[in-house]
Design a protein around this motif. Structure first.
Motif, mmCIF file in Angstrom:
data_model
loop_
_atom_site.group_PDB
_atom_site.id
_atom_site.type_symbol
_atom_site.label_atom_id
_atom_site.label_comp_id
_atom_site.label_asym_id
_atom_site.label_seq_id
_atom_site.Cartn_x
_atom_site.Cartn_y
_atom_site.Cartn_z
ATOM 1 N N GLU A 1 14.917 -2.138 9.384
ATOM 2 C CA GLU A 1 14.962 -3.294 8.495
ATOM 3 C C GLU A 1 13.591 -3.949 8.359
ATOM 4 O O GLU A 1 13.224 -4.436 7.284
ATOM 5 N N PHE A 2 12.822 -3.951 9.450
ATOM 6 C CA PHE A 2 11.481 -4.531 9.389
ATOM 7 C C PHE A 2 10.580 -3.712 8.458
ATOM 8 O O PHE A 2 9.838 -4.269 7.649
ATOM 9 N N CYS A 3 10.645 -2.393 8.580
ATOM 10 C CA CYS A 3 9.829 -1.541 7.708
ATOM 11 C C CYS A 3 10.248 -1.658 6.251
ATOM 12 O O CYS A 3 9.417 -1.545 5.348
ATOM 13 N N ALA A 4 11.533 -1.873 6.014
ATOM 14 C CA ALA A 4 11.988 -2.063 4.637
ATOM 15 C C ALA A 4 11.432 -3.365 4.066
ATOM 16 O O ALA A 4 11.082 -3.445 2.882
ATOM 17 N N ALA A 5 11.327 -4.385 4.921
ATOM 18 C CA ALA A 5 10.801 -5.668 4.472
ATOM 19 C C ALA A 5 9.276 -5.640 4.339
ATOM 20 O O ALA A 5 8.712 -6.354 3.501
ATOM 21 N N TYR A 6 8.623 -4.810 5.162
ATOM 22 C CA TYR A 6 7.156 -4.725 5.155
ATOM 23 C C TYR A 6 6.752 -3.254 5.052
ATOM 24 O O TYR A 6 6.435 -2.610 6.048
ATOM 25 N N PRO A 7 6.795 -2.699 3.857
ATOM 26 C CA PRO A 7 6.582 -1.254 3.675
ATOM 27 C C PRO A 7 5.191 -0.758 4.049
ATOM 28 O O PRO A 7 5.001 0.447 4.207
ATOM 29 N N GLU A 8 4.222 -1.659 4.210
ATOM 30 C CA GLU A 8 2.880 -1.217 4.572
ATOM 31 C C GLU A 8 2.676 -1.168 6.087
ATOM 32 O O GLU A 8 1.578 -0.894 6.558
ATOM 33 N N VAL A 9 3.745 -1.411 6.842
ATOM 34 C CA VAL A 9 3.674 -1.348 8.303
ATOM 35 C C VAL A 9 4.357 -0.072 8.787
ATOM 36 O O VAL A 9 5.438 0.292 8.323
ATOM 37 N N GLU A 10 3.703 0.611 9.709
ATOM 38 C CA GLU A 10 4.286 1.762 10.404
ATOM 39 C C GLU A 10 4.614 1.312 11.823
ATOM 40 O O GLU A 10 3.730 0.866 12.555
ATOM 41 N N ILE A 11 5.876 1.386 12.226
ATOM 42 C CA ILE A 11 6.298 0.844 13.515
ATOM 43 C C ILE A 11 6.618 1.956 14.500
ATOM 44 O O ILE A 11 7.205 2.983 14.140
ATOM 45 N N GLU A 12 6.197 1.767 15.739
ATOM 46 C CA GLU A 12 6.518 2.684 16.833
ATOM 47 C C GLU A 12 7.106 1.862 17.980
ATOM 48 O O GLU A 12 6.461 0.949 18.493
#
Length: 291
Positions: free
Chosen positions: A112-123
């Motif tokens: 959900e975070f990546c959907a809200a902030y598409p320029e972030v890659e999360i690990e």
């Protein structure tokens, strides 16, 4: 010290060679080589060994790389943000999170975070140990009841309760003297008493089953294996369906989940966005997780 020379050293070390670093950055190999030589002269140590096989970091080079790669990445993020005049979260975000919370919630939260902030890659790395955010290059850590740390700041975003549960067929003892009960415990369990509801009932768990995971402890309790002390959040569904009965709440213990980051004054947009995002997921601070 020339900051560009330090950045170029990190570039060459990360790409494991002048050629790859040159292609990745568009800076000529001659310029990269000269800047690294200038940096070595300033420091008075050799950072890279040059041979026919390629480049290899010296011990001093490895130490410099370990100490500067993370901070320089943050500086680069900040400079990009300032140059573009925006605060859009972007880049790679590394999160250390307890194993249980990771298994139950972080997959959904991460997506959900990546959907809200598409320029972030999360690990997300599931770790019960206390990671060093700076040394291990984590941006954020989620911890349960963290001890005070002058190097970290953050917010409590959710709270839980520890409850004693058992299958309906397991008889609950009457209040009175300390009552021994067949216990389902974790592998790290130490002899103790479970004081429920202000001490009205005190239980002495006699370990019958030991597991390394609280989810296994819960499932064993559902199967009638004994009595367990677990977070209420992971027993929510089972309690609602009548598969487990709650005997009481352990007095004086309230697990709190905190989202933490380093206390440096510069906080990147991606870290600020994640802290705000995960806090917004639990507006009433209730840690109700399903699984």
């Amino acid at each position: 010290m020339n900051l560009n020379a330090l950045i170029d050293f990190i570039l060459v070390a990360t790409n494991e060679g002048l050629g790859k670093a040159s292609r990745a950055s568009g800076i000529s190999k001659a310029t990269l080589s000269r800047r690294i030589s200038d940096l070595e002269e300033q420091l008075g140590v050799r950072l890279i060994e040059r041979s026919a096989r390629g480049l290899k970091l010296t011990e001093a080079g490895e130490m410099l790389m370990a100490r500067t790669e993370g901070p320089l990445s943050e500086v680069a993020d900040a400079m990009t943000t300032a140059r573009e005049g925006v605060s859009t979260p972007r880049g790679r975000l590394r999160v250390a999170s307890p194993v249980l919370f990771s298994q139950l919630a972080m997959g959904r939260i991460g997506a959900e975070f990546c959907a809200a902030y598409p320029e972030v890659e999360i690990e997300v790395v599931a770790e019960d140990r206390l990671v060093d955010l700076v040394e291990e290059q984590f941006d954020v850590a989620i911890r349960i009841n963290p001890s005070p740390d002058s190097n970290l700041v953050g917010r409590c975003f959710a709270k839980d309760r520890l409850v004693v549960v058992a299958a309906p067929e397991v008889l609950k003892p009457d209040p009175g003297e300390i009552r021994p009960i067949p216990g389902i415990v974790t592998s790290s369990f130490q002899p103790t008493h479970w004081s429920l509801d202000g001490g009205r009932l005190v239980l002495e768990p006699i370990p019958k089953l030991r597991f390394s995971s609280l989810l296994m402890v819960r499932d064993a309790a559902v199967a009638g294996g004994g009595v367990a002390l677990i977070p209420q959040s992971i027993a929510w569904n089972q309690l609602a369906r009548g598969e487990l009965v709650q005997w009481g709440t352990v007095s004086g213990v309230e697990p709190e989940l905190w989202v933490l980051h380093t206390s440096r004054r510069l906080i990147t947009p991606k870290v600020r966005a994640f802290v705000d995002f995960i806090c917004a997921k639990y507006p009433d601070m209730s840690l109700v997780l399903t699984g």
